[in-house]
Design an enzyme around this catalytic site. Structure first.
Site, PDB file in Angstrom:
ATOM      1  N   HIS A 113       0.813  -1.214   0.000  1.00  0.00           N
ATOM      2  CA  HIS A 113       0.000   0.000   0.000  1.00  0.00           C
ATOM      3  C   HIS A 113       0.852   1.272   0.000  1.00  0.00           C
ATOM      4  O   HIS A 113       1.893   1.343   0.636  1.00  0.00           O
ATOM      5  CB  HIS A 113      -0.928   0.006   1.221  1.00  0.00           C
ATOM      6  CG  HIS A 113      -0.196  -0.057   2.537  1.00  0.00           C
ATOM      7  ND1 HIS A 113       0.231   1.067   3.213  1.00  0.00           N
ATOM      8  CD2 HIS A 113       0.198  -1.124   3.298  1.00  0.00           C
ATOM      9  CE1 HIS A 113       0.826   0.708   4.335  1.00  0.00           C
ATOM     10  NE2 HIS A 113       0.824  -0.611   4.410  1.00  0.00           N
ATOM     11  N   ASP A 114       0.407   2.231  -0.765  1.00  0.00           N
ATOM     12  CA  ASP A 114       0.976   3.577  -0.781  1.00  0.00           C
ATOM     13  C   ASP A 114       2.379   3.650  -1.375  1.00  0.00           C
ATOM     14  O   ASP A 114       3.072   4.659  -1.210  1.00  0.00           O
ATOM     15  CB  ASP A 114       0.975   4.194   0.628  1.00  0.00           C
ATOM     16  CG  ASP A 114      -0.398   4.181   1.259  1.00  0.00           C
ATOM     17  OD1 ASP A 114      -1.285   4.845   0.709  1.00  0.00           O
ATOM     18  OD2 ASP A 114      -0.589   3.500   2.288  1.00  0.00           O
ATOM     19  N   GLY A 154       5.035  -0.961   2.912  1.00  0.00           N
ATOM     20  CA  GLY A 154       4.225   0.201   2.608  1.00  0.00           C
ATOM     21  C   GLY A 154       5.009   1.485   2.507  1.00  0.00           C
ATOM     22  O   GLY A 154       6.072   1.652   3.117  1.00  0.00           O
TER      23      GLY A 154
END
Length: 275
Positions: free
Chosen positions: A133-134, A151
């Protein structure tokens, strides 16, 4: 939903296997090919010339550009593996001309990371690689087999992570850098550099072979090597080393980018092996 009514229904159906499951809220260009058993979820958009392989899964809130190829069993757009995630409508954005190979995974962003996971264009994500994520991945990046990005990582353009590289959360890997196979990266990797180390990645020098292949001038490579020596291998204090580097090579954009990367690092940069 299939966009662009310029082709007949029989032509469209010939590109989508009858066993594929495509949500009515998905938007696919008429030239997109979808293999057997693939699953495409709501609010997915896929651009012209892209191919989704058999049993690949693109869950939701994912935009994929033109001429991408997604191999069988790849998984894109799944919820992030982050306990802070509360179902927010985060997204994945993927550019053009990328290859995402078998069993690779790309997860959506989170509220704490800007709500987006992004891959640029002309990037290769090999088998079993994970983009958490991200993460923000630039153009012309290679993530080799079983590379794992935690992340919030940033991988700048033309960087290469060789096989089984592990990258700590919030880490940046600079442009044209190469990370050797099996390395464990817990700090930022300076642009144009080469790092290695299975216990903890350490600076090994300049990625001179990669720079040569990409057409960097010999004098630019030589200047980068000298800058790396001053910044990392001299006995000067950090401020003194930066000042000396800029005094001698600050007219080169590549050296200025190297220095800016170091001075703006929040995690600290990978250092040389201690003697």
């Amino acid at each position: 939903m299939v966009r662009d009514g310029s082709q007949g229904a029989s032509s469209i159906a010939g590109r989508i296997h009858p066993s594929a499951v495509i949500d009515q809220r998905a938007e696919l260009d008429t030239s997109v090919e979808v293999g057997a058993g693939a699953v495409i979820g709501p609010d997915v958009r896929i651009g012209a010339g892209s191919v989704v392989g058999p049993c690949a899964t693109i869950e939701r809130n994912t935009t994929i550009g033109k001429r991408n190829r997604i191999w069988q069993f790849a998984a894109i757009g799944a919820e992030p593996q982050d306990l802070k995630f509360k179902g927010e409508p985060s997204v994945v954005e993927i550019g053009d001309d990328n290859m995402i190979r078998e069993f690779a995974t790309v997860h959506r962003g989170t509220e704490g990371g800007g709500m987006i996971t992004k891959i640029g264009s002309h990037t290769l994500v090999m088998t079993y690689a994970h983009v958490a994520h991200d993460c923000i991945i630039g153009d012309h990046v290679i993530l080799a087999a079983s590379t794992g990005l935690a992340g919030h990582c940033v991988i700048e353009e033309y960087a290469i992570c060789e096989g089984q590289v592990g990258v700590h959360q919030f880490t940046r890997i600079g442009t044209h850098a190469i990370v050797a196979a099996g390395a464990k990266v817990a700090q930022d990797v300076p642009p144009y550099s080469m790092v290695a180390g299975s216990e903890r990645a350490r600076l090994a020098g300049v990625n001179d072979i990669g720079l040569q292949r990409r057409g960097f001038k010999p004098e630019t490579i030589a200047a980068l090597k000298s800058a790396i020596r001053i910044l990392f291998f001299s006995k000067l204090l950090r401020e003194e080393a930066i000042a000396k580097t800029l005094e001698e090579y600050g007219d080169l954009a590549e050296v200025r980018r190297l220095v800016d990367f170091i001075t703006n690092s929040k995690r600290g940069v990978v250092g040389r092996e201690r003697e």
